[in-house]
Design an enzyme around this catalytic site. Structure first.
Site, short mmCIF file in Angstrom:
data_model
loop_
_atom_site.label_atom_id
_atom_site.label_comp_id
_atom_site.label_asym_id
_atom_site.label_seq_id
_atom_site.Cartn_x
_atom_site.Cartn_y
_atom_site.Cartn_z
N LYS A 11 1.47 -0.26 -6.05
CA LYS A 11 2.02 0.00 -4.71
C LYS A 11 2.26 1.49 -4.53
O LYS A 11 2.46 2.24 -5.51
CB LYS A 11 3.31 -0.79 -4.45
CG LYS A 11 4.51 -0.44 -5.35
CD LYS A 11 5.36 0.72 -4.85
CE LYS A 11 6.55 1.01 -5.76
NZ LYS A 11 6.88 2.41 -5.91
N ASP A 135 11.52 -3.78 -7.88
CA ASP A 135 10.23 -3.80 -7.17
C ASP A 135 9.46 -5.10 -7.35
O ASP A 135 8.44 -5.30 -6.69
CB ASP A 135 9.29 -2.72 -7.76
CG ASP A 135 9.68 -1.33 -7.35
OD1 ASP A 135 10.46 -1.19 -6.40
OD2 ASP A 135 9.16 -0.38 -7.98
#
Ligand code: C5P
Length: 280
Positions: A11, A135
């Site tokens: 990401k 995350d």
């Protein structure tokens, strides 16, 4: 099914502001994350034996400290499953880079375990994910989302318009706890997130103008990367997460590839990728 291979996508953070320090030692953040096509490959299979075996060429971490191993353990414990598990990870995402490489592997293990055992709904998978790291819930879903809290309160957004993204990293690792510890959040006004309302429209230029990362003020990263990217025509370049990777957004594949070539020639990790849609 007794074996499955899933991509574990990296990401990038298109926007990241630290909005305050919390009593539990974490920081509240306001961020927009987007998965990109740079990925590890995670294979999970039933071993026929007991316990959890993990093979991860190039990664020198004891099994129990590997987040992917801990993801399998958390899933087995939560659902009372006693089958033996084998995990194999082919790594491409650099570590300590702000690209959620370890979190993505853990999320892929959770999704793979669920494809095999089917014990969790999406909400309980996200709860297990948060026990592994801030995350990891986002990485379970992927795509594009605004995240608040520690990063686990997710508001799905339309993906970044199609573009070319160069992700590059110099030699300096940037461990997340140290980057947060250096971030001084006393007495400043958080920057407004003017980026998230722009997702869903196709104006990549407007999105690039609103990109921001608070960690750029304190993280340790290679300052030579951004000028290379901008010199090859990037629309914008920004630190990802708490660093030390930097990504550049390009409208043209040719420009992205020439930036990638120069960064690789300078001995850095570099990859050309595209935005990825949501997995779940
Ligand atoms: O959640 P994760 O294990 O990835 O976080 C690693 C460290 O980063 C935490 O122990 C904490 O020091 C810091 N952190 C934080 N605020 C967040 C996320 C991480 O302070 N929202």
């Amino acid at each position: 099914m007794d074996k499955i291979t899933l991509p574990a996508f990296a990401k990038i953070n298109l926007f990241l502001e630290i909005t305050g320090k919390r009593p539990d030692g974490y920081h509240d953040i306001d961020t927009v994350m987007q998965t990109v096509s740079l990925h590890d490959d995670v294979t999970v299979s039933l071993s026929g034996g007991k316990g959890i075996e993990i093979v991860c060429p190039g990664v020198d971490v004891p099994d129990e400290k590997n987040l992917a191993w801990r993801a399998a353990k958390a899933y087995l414990d939560r659902y009372g499953i006693s089958d033996g598990i084998s995990i194999r990870i082919e790594k491409r995402i650099p570590e300590k880079a702000g690209l959620a490489g370890g979190s993505a592997d853990a999320a892929a293990v959770l999704r793979a375990m669920n494809a095999i055992f089917g014990a969790a709904d999406a909400a309980s998978l996200a709860e297990t994910a948060l026990t592994l790291g801030s995350d990891v819930p986002f990485c379970v879903y992927g795509g594009c989302a605004r995240a608040a809290g520690r990063g686990e309160i997710l508001y799905p957004l339309s993906a970044l318009p199609d573009c070319f993204i160069v992700v590059a990293k110099g030699a300096d690792p940037s461990p997340t706890p140290e980057a947060y510890a250096r971030a001084d959040t006393d007495g400043f006004s958080p920057r407004a997130n003017n980026l998230f309302p722009l997702l869903g429209a196709s104006d990549i230029f407007a999105i690039c103008r609103q990109m921001f990362n608070r960690f750029e003020y304190t993280a340790v990263y290679d300052a030579s990367i951004k000028p290379v990217m901008m010199g090859h025509g990037a629309l914008a370049a920004l630190l990802s997460g708490s660093g030390s990777a930097v990504f550049g957004i390009f409208g043209s594949e040719e420009n992205a590839r020439s930036a990638h070539s120069e960064l690789s020639e300078r001995g850095m990790f570099s990859a050309v990728c595209r935005p990825e849609g949501a997995a779940l």
